[in-house]
Design an enzyme around this catalytic site. Structure first.
Site, PDB file in Angstrom:
ATOM      1  N   CYS A 161       4.070   7.032  -2.890  1.00 61.15           N
ATOM      2  CA  CYS A 161       4.237   8.474  -3.065  1.00 61.15           C
ATOM      3  C   CYS A 161       3.233   9.038  -4.065  1.00 61.15           C
ATOM      4  O   CYS A 161       3.570   9.348  -5.205  1.00 61.15           O
ATOM      5  CB  CYS A 161       5.647   8.857  -3.474  1.00 61.15           C
ATOM      6  N   CYS A 340       4.586  13.819   1.823  1.00 57.62           N
ATOM      7  CA  CYS A 340       4.797  13.882   0.392  1.00 57.62           C
ATOM      8  C   CYS A 340       5.318  15.280   0.053  1.00 57.62           C
ATOM      9  O   CYS A 340       4.543  16.228   0.022  1.00 57.62           O
ATOM     10  CB  CYS A 340       3.456  13.618  -0.290  1.00 57.62           C
TER      11      CYS A 340
HETATM   12  P1  FAD Z   1      10.944  -0.717  -0.823  1.00 60.02           P
HETATM   13  O1  FAD Z   1      11.839   0.354  -0.342  1.00 60.02           O
HETATM   14  O2  FAD Z   1      10.477  -0.671  -2.230  1.00 60.02           O
HETATM   15  O3  FAD Z   1      11.702  -2.095  -0.538  1.00 60.02           O
HETATM   16  C1  FAD Z   1      11.127  -3.361  -0.706  1.00 60.02           C
HETATM   17  C2  FAD Z   1      12.257  -4.379  -0.728  1.00 60.02           C
HETATM   18  O4  FAD Z   1      11.708  -5.695  -0.600  1.00 60.02           O
HETATM   19  C3  FAD Z   1      13.054  -4.356  -2.021  1.00 60.02           C
HETATM   20  O5  FAD Z   1      14.434  -4.253  -1.718  1.00 60.02           O
HETATM   21  C4  FAD Z   1      12.702  -5.666  -2.702  1.00 60.02           C
HETATM   22  O6  FAD Z   1      13.787  -6.207  -3.435  1.00 60.02           O
HETATM   23  C5  FAD Z   1      12.355  -6.552  -1.520  1.00 60.02           C
HETATM   24  N1  FAD Z   1      11.434  -7.650  -1.845  1.00 60.02           N
HETATM   25  C6  FAD Z   1      10.353  -7.626  -2.660  1.00 60.02           C
HETATM   26  N2  FAD Z   1       9.750  -8.828  -2.693  1.00 60.02           N
HETATM   27  C7  FAD Z   1      10.459  -9.636  -1.865  1.00 60.02           C
HETATM   28  C8  FAD Z   1      10.331 -10.994  -1.470  1.00 60.02           C
HETATM   29  N3  FAD Z   1       9.356 -11.775  -1.942  1.00 60.02           N
HETATM   30  N4  FAD Z   1      11.250 -11.496  -0.612  1.00 60.02           N
HETATM   31  C9  FAD Z   1      12.245 -10.712  -0.127  1.00 60.02           C
HETATM   32  N5  FAD Z   1      12.410  -9.416  -0.459  1.00 60.02           N
HETATM   33  C10 FAD Z   1      11.521  -8.884  -1.323  1.00 60.02           C
HETATM   34  N6  FAD Z   1       8.649   8.467  -0.105  1.00 60.02           N
HETATM   35  C11 FAD Z   1       8.798   9.582   0.652  1.00 60.02           C
HETATM   36  O7  FAD Z   1       8.753   9.491   1.869  1.00 60.02           O
HETATM   37  N7  FAD Z   1       8.997  10.807   0.096  1.00 60.02           N
HETATM   38  C12 FAD Z   1       9.100  10.957  -1.243  1.00 60.02           C
HETATM   39  O8  FAD Z   1       9.297  12.070  -1.717  1.00 60.02           O
HETATM   40  C13 FAD Z   1       8.966   9.809  -2.080  1.00 60.02           C
HETATM   41  N8  FAD Z   1       9.068   9.916  -3.421  1.00 60.02           N
HETATM   42  C14 FAD Z   1       9.048   8.801  -4.195  1.00 60.02           C
HETATM   43  C15 FAD Z   1       9.236   8.937  -5.559  1.00 60.02           C
HETATM   44  C16 FAD Z   1       9.276   7.827  -6.386  1.00 60.02           C
HETATM   45  C17 FAD Z   1       9.488   8.005  -7.856  1.00 60.02           C
HETATM   46  C18 FAD Z   1       9.122   6.530  -5.815  1.00 60.02           C
HETATM   47  C19 FAD Z   1       9.191   5.315  -6.680  1.00 60.02           C
HETATM   48  C20 FAD Z   1       8.890   6.397  -4.451  1.00 60.02           C
HETATM   49  C21 FAD Z   1       8.853   7.517  -3.629  1.00 60.02           C
HETATM   50  N9  FAD Z   1       8.642   7.425  -2.246  1.00 60.02           N
HETATM   51  C22 FAD Z   1       8.737   8.550  -1.454  1.00 60.02           C
HETATM   52  C23 FAD Z   1       8.164   6.158  -1.647  1.00 60.02           C
HETATM   53  C24 FAD Z   1       9.232   5.355  -0.905  1.00 60.02           C
HETATM   54  O9  FAD Z   1      10.318   5.110  -1.736  1.00 60.02           O
HETATM   55  C25 FAD Z   1       8.614   4.048  -0.413  1.00 60.02           C
HETATM   56  O10 FAD Z   1       7.439   4.331   0.303  1.00 60.02           O
HETATM   57  C26 FAD Z   1       9.564   3.252   0.464  1.00 60.02           C
HETATM   58  O11 FAD Z   1      10.699   2.883  -0.259  1.00 60.02           O
HETATM   59  C27 FAD Z   1       8.840   2.031   1.045  1.00 60.02           C
HETATM   60  O12 FAD Z   1       9.725   1.170   1.686  1.00 60.02           O
HETATM   61  P2  FAD Z   1       9.506  -0.420   1.623  1.00 60.02           P
HETATM   62  O13 FAD Z   1      10.664  -1.001   2.351  1.00 60.02           O
HETATM   63  O14 FAD Z   1       8.139  -0.772   2.027  1.00 60.02           O
HETATM   64  O15 FAD Z   1       9.623  -0.780   0.074  1.00 60.02           O
END
Ligand code: FAD
Length: 419
Positions: A161, A340
């Site tokens: 983000c 965003c």
């Molecule tokens: P995550 O949701 O972070 O999940 C990753 C998961 O993998 C976690 O549960 C972790 O425990 C697990 N994991 C890590 N390593 C391992 C491993 N080795 N083995 C097994 N599991 C593992 N997005 C928007 O669309 N709009 C917004 O307004 C927005 N605002 C944001 C504001 C903030 C402050 C933040 C921090 C993020 C924001 N985002 C926003 C971004 C959004 O949260 C992420 O893009 C999204 O969560 C990505 O999903 P993901 O599953 O790839 O990662």
């Protein structure tokens, strides 16, 4: 070792959405999710927690509640992948065999890359909306600051983000403005990059708020050290005069640290030069290992790392993964959509939505919402609709407004997973 049709690494936005999507398409698929965390977070809500709009509690749910009933949960982390043997090795030594693998572990926030930061986070006016437990501290600092200096930092890209560092700043300024305190608070945006936002179409609307709040923009400023007790921050500065270091005092410091790919990706031969997942940008199949797919923040694709991107990626991965299991061409295409919602004030948002190459991809026609302007409708969407859609739509495998684009079958010979 146990074998599953599909192993998913990560139970975040991406891992849960893709699992739900796969099961909605094929209910008898044997899917395992590898995820060590007890809680699942709706991270996009943290900006509004830091802005005093949401309570932190509504941004988290037990992992057990979001993992689809039909999936098997391994509460461990993936230590590495052996793509040759088609196995995932867990932290506790167990091995899981897979027919197809989905890599979705998100990214790693490198708090330790900034000297002194970890020791002082949560006290001495140092905070970050990038952590569940710290976002409420942002709001308490904003409420208590009467005068002085507030610094908001942004690290080099890529980060998740990309707008979130300035969202925190605008919401803080809006509160100070409404309280009549903004004149007594000097606000600076210390940004390692050179532009306010990577897609030029949204910059004028943001500059309007930079002017309105009287924010100093310090481009080429990268935070390298924080001294909480003496309230000083050190920056590496790069500009026309070359490189040097400067110190700035603060009363409040909102930090966004640099972010990197989980190390096991590169160590498992799944990474690109930067260590991010090396995927075909359209099919989201791995560039070298056809049994592997990926999505979410760990991906090396050139989209904005957002939950909004995941919403469009999940059906593409689900559809293409099933096609590859059936030895059919991969026809679903991801065009790089990411979004965003820039919270420029309480009640108005600039809803940036764009794909690969910064091409605008608005969900709504202009008369419903003009994404290049701050609108009330976009605020209503973010504050009232998106959390519900996240928990009840995306994480349940409903794909409203997320139908994949189609690829042309004749281009797919080389993309089909074999074996
Ligand atoms: P995550 O949701 O972070 O999940 C990753 C998961 O993998 C976690 O549960 C972790 O425990 C697990 N994991 C890590 N390593 C391992 C491993 N080795 N083995 C097994 N599991 C593992 N997005 C928007 O669309 N709009 C917004 O307004 C927005 N605002 C944001 C504001 C903030 C402050 C933040 C921090 C993020 C924001 N985002 C926003 C971004 C959004 O949260 C992420 O893009 C999204 O969560 C990505 O999903 P993901 O599953 O790839 O990662």
């Amino acid at each position: 070792s146990r074998r599953h049709d599909v192993v998913v690494i990560g139970g975040g936005a991406a891992g849960i959405a893709v699992t739900a999507s796969l099961l909605r398409r094929r209910g008898d698929l044997d899917i395992a999710i590898v995820e060590p965390a007890e809680m699942h977070s709706y991270q996009p809500g943290w900006t509004l927690v830091g802005g005093g709009v949401f309570s932190a509690a509504i941004t988290r749910r037990p992992m057990a509640d979001v993992i689809p009933d039909k999936a098997t949960w391994y509460a461990a982390h993936a230590e590495r992948v052996d793509p040759g043997a088609r196995e995932v090795v867990l932290g506790d030594g167990r091995r899981l065999g897979y027919t197809r693998l989905v890599v979705a572990p998100g990214l790693v926030i490198d708090w330790g890359a900034i000297e002194g930061l970890e020791a002082t986070l949560g006290q001495h006016g140092v905070t970050s909306n990038y952590r569940f437990d710290l976002a409420p501290y942002t709001w308490s600092l904003v409420q208590s600051l009467e005068k002085g200096r507030a610094l908001f930092t942004q690290p080099p890209m890529p980060i998740k983000c990309a707008g979130a560092p300035q969202k925190a700043m605008y919401l803080s300024c809006d509160h100070w403005r409404r309280q009549g305190r903004l004149g007594d608070i000097e606000v600076s945006f210390c940004n390692a990059g050179e532009v306010l936002f990577g897609v030029a179409d949204y910059v004028p609307a943001l500059e309007h708020y930079i002017d309105r709040y009287g924010i100093e923009t310090a481009f080429g400023h990268r935070l390298v050290e924080v001294d909480g007790p003496s309230r000083r921050a050190r920056f590496a500065v790069k500009d026309a005069e070359g490189e040097r270091e400067v110190e700035r005092g603060f009363d409040m410091l909102h930090v966004v640290p640099p972010q990197k790919a989980p190390a096991f990706i590169a160590a498992s031969q799944l990474g690109n030069e930067g260590g991010w997942l090396d995927l075909d940008p359209e099919t989201l199949q791995h560039a070298r290992h056809p049994a592997v797919f990926g999505l979410g923040d760990a991906s090396g694709t050139a989209n904005a790392k957002t939950a909004a991107a995941v919403r469009k990626q999940a059906p593409v991965v689900a559809e293409n993964l099933l096609a590859s299991l059936d030895d059919k061409p991969l026809l679903a295409a991801y065009l790089g959509y990411g979004s965003c919602p820039l919270t420029v004030e309480r009640g108005r948002i600039v809803l940036a939505e764009f794909g690969y190459g910064g091409q605008l991809q608005p969900t709504f026609p202009r008369w419903v919402n003009d994404g290049t302007r701050a609108t009330r409708r976009a605020w209503w969407l973010k504050a009232k609709q998106l959390p519900w859609l996240y928990w009840n739509g995306m994480l349940k495998g409903h794909e409203w407004l997320a139908r994949p684009a189609r690829r042309h079958a004749d281009r797919d010979d080389t993309q089909t997973a074999r074996g």
